[in-house]
Design a protein around this motif. Sequence first.
Motif, PDB file in Angstrom:
ATOM      1  N   LYS A   1      -2.352  -3.534 -12.642  1.00 33.44           N
ATOM      2  CA  LYS A   1      -3.323  -4.040 -11.667  1.00 33.44           C
ATOM      3  C   LYS A   1      -3.388  -3.203 -10.387  1.00 33.44           C
ATOM      4  O   LYS A   1      -4.104  -3.542  -9.449  1.00 33.44           O
ATOM      5  CB  LYS A   1      -2.984  -5.500 -11.325  1.00 33.44           C
ATOM      6  N   SER A   2      -2.604  -2.120 -10.337  1.00 31.39           N
ATOM      7  CA  SER A   2      -2.624  -1.258  -9.142  1.00 31.39           C
ATOM      8  C   SER A   2      -3.862  -0.353  -9.144  1.00 31.39           C
ATOM      9  O   SER A   2      -4.503  -0.161 -10.180  1.00 31.39           O
ATOM     10  CB  SER A   2      -1.353  -0.406  -9.079  1.00 31.39           C
ATOM     11  N   ASP A   3      -4.183   0.190  -7.967  1.00 33.66           N
ATOM     12  CA  ASP A   3      -5.346   1.092  -7.852  1.00 33.66           C
ATOM     13  C   ASP A   3      -5.153   2.343  -8.701  1.00 33.66           C
ATOM     14  O   ASP A   3      -4.025   2.810  -8.891  1.00 33.66           O
ATOM     15  CB  ASP A   3      -5.539   1.515  -6.390  1.00 33.66           C
TER      16      ASP A   3
ATOM     17  N   LEU B   1       8.956  -6.675 -10.343  1.00 39.70           N
ATOM     18  CA  LEU B   1       8.288  -5.898 -11.386  1.00 39.70           C
ATOM     19  C   LEU B   1       7.062  -5.258 -10.744  1.00 39.70           C
ATOM     20  O   LEU B   1       6.286  -5.943 -10.084  1.00 39.70           O
ATOM     21  CB  LEU B   1       7.833  -6.796 -12.541  1.00 39.70           C
ATOM     22  N   MET B   2       6.880  -3.955 -10.901  1.00 40.75           N
ATOM     23  CA  MET B   2       5.767  -3.297 -10.206  1.00 40.75           C
ATOM     24  C   MET B   2       4.901  -2.470 -11.159  1.00 40.75           C
ATOM     25  O   MET B   2       5.364  -2.008 -12.196  1.00 40.75           O
ATOM     26  CB  MET B   2       6.293  -2.413  -9.082  1.00 40.75           C
ATOM     27  N   ASP B   3       3.637  -2.330 -10.779  1.00 37.65           N
ATOM     28  CA  ASP B   3       2.715  -1.424 -11.465  1.00 37.65           C
ATOM     29  C   ASP B   3       2.551  -0.163 -10.621  1.00 37.65           C
ATOM     30  O   ASP B   3       2.106  -0.242  -9.462  1.00 37.65           O
ATOM     31  CB  ASP B   3       1.323  -2.071 -11.604  1.00 37.65           C
ATOM     32  N   LEU B   4       2.913   0.980 -11.170  1.00 36.73           N
ATOM     33  CA  LEU B   4       2.635   2.239 -10.477  1.00 36.73           C
ATOM     34  C   LEU B   4       1.129   2.401 -10.300  1.00 36.73           C
ATOM     35  O   LEU B   4       0.338   1.801 -11.044  1.00 36.73           O
ATOM     36  CB  LEU B   4       3.161   3.421 -11.293  1.00 36.73           C
ATOM     37  N   ALA B   5       0.715   3.233  -9.369  1.00 36.80           N
ATOM     38  CA  ALA B   5      -0.712   3.549  -9.239  1.00 36.80           C
ATOM     39  C   ALA B   5      -1.231   4.063 -10.582  1.00 36.80           C
ATOM     40  O   ALA B   5      -0.522   4.750 -11.321  1.00 36.80           O
ATOM     41  CB  ALA B   5      -0.921   4.602  -8.158  1.00 36.80           C
TER      42      ALA B   5
ATOM     43  N   GLY C   1       7.042   2.675 -18.067  1.00 38.34           N
ATOM     44  CA  GLY C   1       6.701   4.048 -18.424  1.00 38.34           C
ATOM     45  C   GLY C   1       5.197   4.264 -18.471  1.00 38.34           C
ATOM     46  O   GLY C   1       4.410   3.436 -17.999  1.00 38.34           O
ATOM     47  N   TRP C   2       4.816   5.382 -19.063  1.00 41.78           N
ATOM     48  CA  TRP C   2       3.413   5.814 -19.143  1.00 41.78           C
ATOM     49  C   TRP C   2       2.525   4.738 -19.766  1.00 41.78           C
ATOM     50  O   TRP C   2       2.846   4.185 -20.811  1.00 41.78           O
ATOM     51  CB  TRP C   2       3.347   7.094 -19.975  1.00 41.78           C
ATOM     52  N   LEU C   3       1.420   4.444 -19.066  1.00 47.76           N
ATOM     53  CA  LEU C   3       0.412   3.463 -19.492  1.00 47.76           C
ATOM     54  C   LEU C   3       0.963   2.047 -19.624  1.00 47.76           C
ATOM     55  O   LEU C   3       0.379   1.194 -20.302  1.00 47.76           O
ATOM     56  CB  LEU C   3      -0.278   3.894 -20.804  1.00 47.76           C
ATOM     57  N   GLY C   4       2.101   1.799 -18.960  1.00 45.12           N
ATOM     58  CA  GLY C   4       2.720   0.481 -19.020  1.00 45.12           C
ATOM     59  C   GLY C   4       2.269  -0.428 -17.886  1.00 45.12           C
ATOM     60  O   GLY C   4       1.363  -0.110 -17.109  1.00 45.12           O
TER      61      GLY C   4
ATOM     62  N   VAL D   1       0.846  -1.199   0.000  1.00 45.47           N
ATOM     63  CA  VAL D   1       0.000   0.000   0.000  1.00 45.47           C
ATOM     64  C   VAL D   1       0.881   1.248   0.000  1.00 45.47           C
ATOM     65  O   VAL D   1       1.819   1.361   0.794  1.00 45.47           O
ATOM     66  CB  VAL D   1      -0.963  -0.009   1.219  1.00 45.47           C
ATOM     67  N   SER D   2       0.580   2.169  -0.909  1.00 51.53           N
ATOM     68  CA  SER D   2       1.351   3.410  -1.007  1.00 51.53           C
ATOM     69  C   SER D   2       0.940   4.387   0.099  1.00 51.53           C
ATOM     70  O   SER D   2       0.020   4.125   0.874  1.00 51.53           O
ATOM     71  CB  SER D   2       1.160   4.037  -2.386  1.00 51.53           C
ATOM     72  N   SER D   3       1.612   5.532   0.133  1.00 56.11           N
ATOM     73  CA  SER D   3       1.415   6.501   1.236  1.00 56.11           C
ATOM     74  C   SER D   3      -0.019   7.024   1.328  1.00 56.11           C
ATOM     75  O   SER D   3      -0.471   7.424   2.392  1.00 56.11           O
ATOM     76  CB  SER D   3       2.383   7.675   1.064  1.00 56.11           C
ATOM     77  N   ASP D   4      -0.751   7.016   0.193  1.00 54.41           N
ATOM     78  CA  ASP D   4      -2.131   7.534   0.221  1.00 54.41           C
ATOM     79  C   ASP D   4      -3.171   6.421   0.173  1.00 54.41           C
ATOM     80  O   ASP D   4      -4.334   6.658  -0.144  1.00 54.41           O
ATOM     81  CB  ASP D   4      -2.349   8.525  -0.923  1.00 54.41           C
ATOM     82  N   GLY D   5      -2.739   5.189   0.478  1.00 51.03           N
ATOM     83  CA  GLY D   5      -3.690   4.078   0.557  1.00 51.03           C
ATOM     84  C   GLY D   5      -3.941   3.339  -0.737  1.00 51.03           C
ATOM     85  O   GLY D   5      -4.725   2.390  -0.772  1.00 51.03           O
ATOM     86  N   GLN D   6      -3.289   3.737  -1.835  1.00 53.28           N
ATOM     87  CA  GLN D   6      -3.469   3.023  -3.103  1.00 53.28           C
ATOM     88  C   GLN D   6      -2.780   1.652  -3.034  1.00 53.28           C
ATOM     89  O   GLN D   6      -1.644   1.548  -2.577  1.00 53.28           O
ATOM     90  CB  GLN D   6      -2.848   3.829  -4.256  1.00 53.28           C
ATOM     91  N   LYS D   7      -3.496   0.632  -3.508  1.00 55.33           N
ATOM     92  CA  LYS D   7      -2.907  -0.711  -3.563  1.00 55.33           C
ATOM     93  C   LYS D   7      -1.951  -0.767  -4.753  1.00 55.33           C
ATOM     94  O   LYS D   7      -2.332  -0.444  -5.882  1.00 55.33           O
ATOM     95  CB  LYS D   7      -4.013  -1.764  -3.719  1.00 55.33           C
ATOM     96  N   ILE D   8      -0.703  -1.149  -4.481  1.00 54.35           N
ATOM     97  CA  ILE D   8       0.318  -1.231  -5.520  1.00 54.35           C
ATOM     98  C   ILE D   8       0.675  -2.702  -5.722  1.00 54.35           C
ATOM     99  O   ILE D   8       1.133  -3.368  -4.794  1.00 54.35           O
ATOM    100  CB  ILE D   8       1.584  -0.422  -5.123  1.00 54.35           C
TER     101      ILE D   8
END
Length: 259
Positions: free
Chosen positions: A61-63, A53-57, A30-33, A6-13
């Motif tokens: 599949k991240s919020d 491997l991560m998805d940014l907010a 990058g953008w839209l990746g 969970v990121s600093s503002d509660g978004q699931k990453i």
Amino acid sequence: MEKHTVSSDGQKICYKESGSGKTTLIFIHGWLGNTEWWDAQQKYLNSQYHIVLMDLAGHGKSDSSRKEWTSAGYADDIKAVADTVKSDAIILIGHSMSGAYVLEASLKIPKVKALILIDTLKNLDEAFTEQQAEEILFTQYMTDFKYAVENFLPQYLFVEQTPANVKERLQYEFLQNKPELAINLLRPLYKTDFNTIAKQVQIPVIAINSDTSPTDLEANRKYLKNYDYVIIEGVGHYPMLEKPDEFNVILDGVIKRLT
């Protein structure tokens, strides 16, 4: 293995973790990746390194319900994953817009030992202003996003040698996004003074850049104390998808230089 934090503002990453090794490589698209942009790198490097491997907010599949999209928010997404995976030696690998965000994230994560930038920040003296981005990019995206993705963006993103299946895949993925969200996800890049951030970065930074536009070593070294780059030829903006085998060898060489 798919996991989330969970990121600093509660978004699931969401992120995927595999491999093992003393060094952790965190790949940021990058953008839209999404995480799948790095599948070939994950397979190639899995036996040598701990791979994340991560998805940014707002991506993959991240919020995507963040109230305000900022570079600090993206940096916090990266920090949340880095803190969760627990590693003593991390290299952040950022493609395109995420090159800027790994600079910022590295200042928040003491365990980050180096940064690898993929086809990004080629000249820190030359950046789009917020007004230019609004006039040149965002107006087009809002007017006709499909047209922009299929006719306007290719001249900046692809070259003659870019495989047709890569173009088709990326355009299909881009068009799954609503134009307004797509713009909001990109806006922070043009609202932040990344040169001031770059001046604070003390760790080594190596870029792997396409030869489609020049990299200004002198300009970048005014901001990044320890900056270098290597070139991959005959690719557009997505070397890891366009020439995965050649890119993997170059990337592995860069990682070995840094470790």
